[in-house]
Design an enzyme around this catalytic site. Structure first.
Site, PDB file in Angstrom:
ATOM      1  N   GLY A   1      44.622  53.117  83.182  1.00  0.00           N
ATOM      2  CA  GLY A   1      45.270  51.818  83.392  1.00  0.00           C
ATOM      3  C   GLY A   1      44.708  50.988  84.528  1.00  0.00           C
TER       4      GLY A   1
ATOM      5  N   ASN B   1      42.398  48.651  84.182  1.00  0.00           N
ATOM      6  CA  ASN B   1      42.362  47.268  83.664  1.00  0.00           C
ATOM      7  C   ASN B   1      43.767  46.672  83.611  1.00  0.00           C
ATOM      8  OD1 ASN B   1      39.607  46.198  82.838  1.00  0.00           O
ATOM      9  ND2 ASN B   1      39.529  48.298  82.054  1.00  0.00           N
TER      10      ASN B   1
ATOM     11  N   ARG C   1      49.239  56.907  60.160  1.00  0.00           N
ATOM     12  CA  ARG C   1      48.919  55.750  61.018  1.00  0.00           C
ATOM     13  C   ARG C   1      49.897  54.621  60.759  1.00  0.00           C
ATOM     14  NH1 ARG C   1      43.824  55.748  63.921  1.00  0.00           N
ATOM     15  NH2 ARG C   1      42.803  57.649  63.301  1.00  0.00           N
TER      16      ARG C   1
ATOM     17  N   ILE D   1      42.594  53.493  66.813  1.00  0.00           N
ATOM     18  CA  ILE D   1      42.158  52.402  65.939  1.00  0.00           C
ATOM     19  C   ILE D   1      43.375  51.774  65.269  1.00  0.00           C
ATOM     20  CG2 ILE D   1      40.922  51.847  63.809  1.00  0.00           C
ATOM     21  CD1 ILE D   1      38.888  53.943  64.511  1.00  0.00           C
ATOM     22  N   LEU D   2      43.454  50.452  65.342  1.00  0.00           N
ATOM     23  CA  LEU D   2      44.522  49.713  64.665  1.00  0.00           C
ATOM     24  C   LEU D   2      44.035  49.347  63.267  1.00  0.00           C
ATOM     25  CD1 LEU D   2      45.483  47.406  67.666  1.00  0.00           C
ATOM     26  CD2 LEU D   2      46.804  49.365  66.814  1.00  0.00           C
TER      27      LEU D   2
ATOM     28  N   ASN E   1      40.410  42.971  73.192  1.00  0.00           N
ATOM     29  CA  ASN E   1      40.035  44.295  73.698  1.00  0.00           C
ATOM     30  C   ASN E   1      38.923  44.146  74.722  1.00  0.00           C
ATOM     31  OD1 ASN E   1      39.794  47.233  73.706  1.00  0.00           O
ATOM     32  ND2 ASN E   1      37.891  46.943  72.559  1.00  0.00           N
TER      33      ASN E   1
ATOM     34  N   HIS F   1      35.568  46.192  76.274  1.00  0.00           N
ATOM     35  CA  HIS F   1      34.640  47.269  75.910  1.00  0.00           C
ATOM     36  C   HIS F   1      33.543  47.357  76.975  1.00  0.00           C
ATOM     37  CE1 HIS F   1      32.548  50.001  73.225  1.00  0.00           C
ATOM     38  NE2 HIS F   1      31.429  49.368  73.554  1.00  0.00           N
TER      39      HIS F   1
ATOM     40  N   ASP G   1      35.210  47.217  67.583  1.00  0.00           N
ATOM     41  CA  ASP G   1      34.200  46.673  68.496  1.00  0.00           C
ATOM     42  C   ASP G   1      33.451  45.482  67.889  1.00  0.00           C
ATOM     43  OD1 ASP G   1      34.904  48.613  70.332  1.00  0.00           O
ATOM     44  OD2 ASP G   1      33.345  50.000  69.696  1.00  0.00           O
TER      45      ASP G   1
ATOM     46  N   GLU H   1      34.691  44.622  84.724  1.00  0.00           N
ATOM     47  CA  GLU H   1      35.786  44.584  83.738  1.00  0.00           C
ATOM     48  C   GLU H   1      37.024  43.965  84.368  1.00  0.00           C
ATOM     49  OE1 GLU H   1      36.643  48.122  81.416  1.00  0.00           O
ATOM     50  OE2 GLU H   1      34.621  48.896  81.745  1.00  0.00           O
TER      51      GLU H   1
END
Ligand code: 4DW
Ligand code: GAR
Length: 194
Positions: A16, A18, A69, A96-97, A111, A113, A149, A178
């Site tokens: 956490g 970010n 999921r 993964i959504l 997101n 990365h 991504d 970031e």
């Protein structure tokens, strides 16, 4: 006016840092967003404590408590219903959504990365950057689409790869950027929506 601020949900899976950079950015009165809820797919991670320390509601939806999921995502969707969320920020969120979730939030999930996308999608980015002898890497904030991504880029920050770098040293240099990139990207996303 607080009411005009964009309401964020931040999704995490671990440390956490970010999330912390977003908490810090939101402390600035002029920042155009506020964090309404933090959601983790893993119990007892340090990021949940960071949310609690900042008096932000922190919810765990443990993926292991759900057989599919779709069930897991429905539980997250239900948890979000109590908040008027405008934008979901994935911050080290590692599940993964599926399109089932993503399509309910068109253009409203972003997101971060740790590479200069579209280069080095996936995991172990810093190891691969070093193995390829690259002289530059960085981080990317991008919109989330079902393909991981991928999705339009909002902000990128570049960092040099230095002689003798280890993956950890490089990760730390990228992480510093970031923490600058993510608050900037949200402010830009707000402008795009205005
Ligand atoms: C990402 C991509 C793949 C996995 C984890 C994270 C990058 C960010 C992201 C999270 N969820 C997303 C994204 C994305 O870019 N696009 C979409 N959803 N649609 C990954 O492979 N995760 C696996 C589990 C890892 C673990 O639990 O440790 C998984 O099976 O979901
Ligand atoms: C960050 O470096 C982020 O870029 C990366 O996970 C770390 C989370 O750290 N995300 C991914 O690799 C997504 N594919 P944090 O929990 O301290 O923010």
């Amino acid at each position: 006016m607080d009411d005009k601020k964009l309401n964020l949900a931040v999704f995490i899976s671990g440390r956490g840092s970010n999330l912390q950079s977003l908490i810090d950015a939101c402390r600035d009165e002029g920042y155009p967003a506020k964090i309404s809820v933090v959601l983790s797919n893993k119990p007892d991670v340090p990021g949940l404590q960071k949310a609690s320390d900042a008096n932000i509601p922190a919810i765990t939806v443990h993926h292991k408590d759900h057989n599919t999921r779709e069930d897991f995502e429905n539980a997250m969707l239900a948890a979000l219903k109590d908040y008027e969320i405008d934008l979901i920020c994935l911050a080290g969120f590692m599940r993964i959504l599926t399109p089932h979730f993503v399509n309910q939030w068109p253009g409203q999930i972003i997101n971060i990365h740790p590479s200069l996308l579209p280069d080095y999608k996936g995991t172990n980015t810093h190891e691969r950057v070093l193995a390829d002898g690259k002289t530059e890497t960085g981080c990317t904030v991008h919109y989330v689409v079902p393909d991981v991504d991928s999705g339009a880029i909002i902000v990128q920050k570049r960092v040099p790869v230095l002689e003798g770098d280890t993956p950890d040293a490089l990760a730390a240099r990228v992480l510093e950027q970031e923490h600058i990139a993510y608050p900037e990207a949200i402010a830009l996303a707000v402008k795009e929506k205005a």
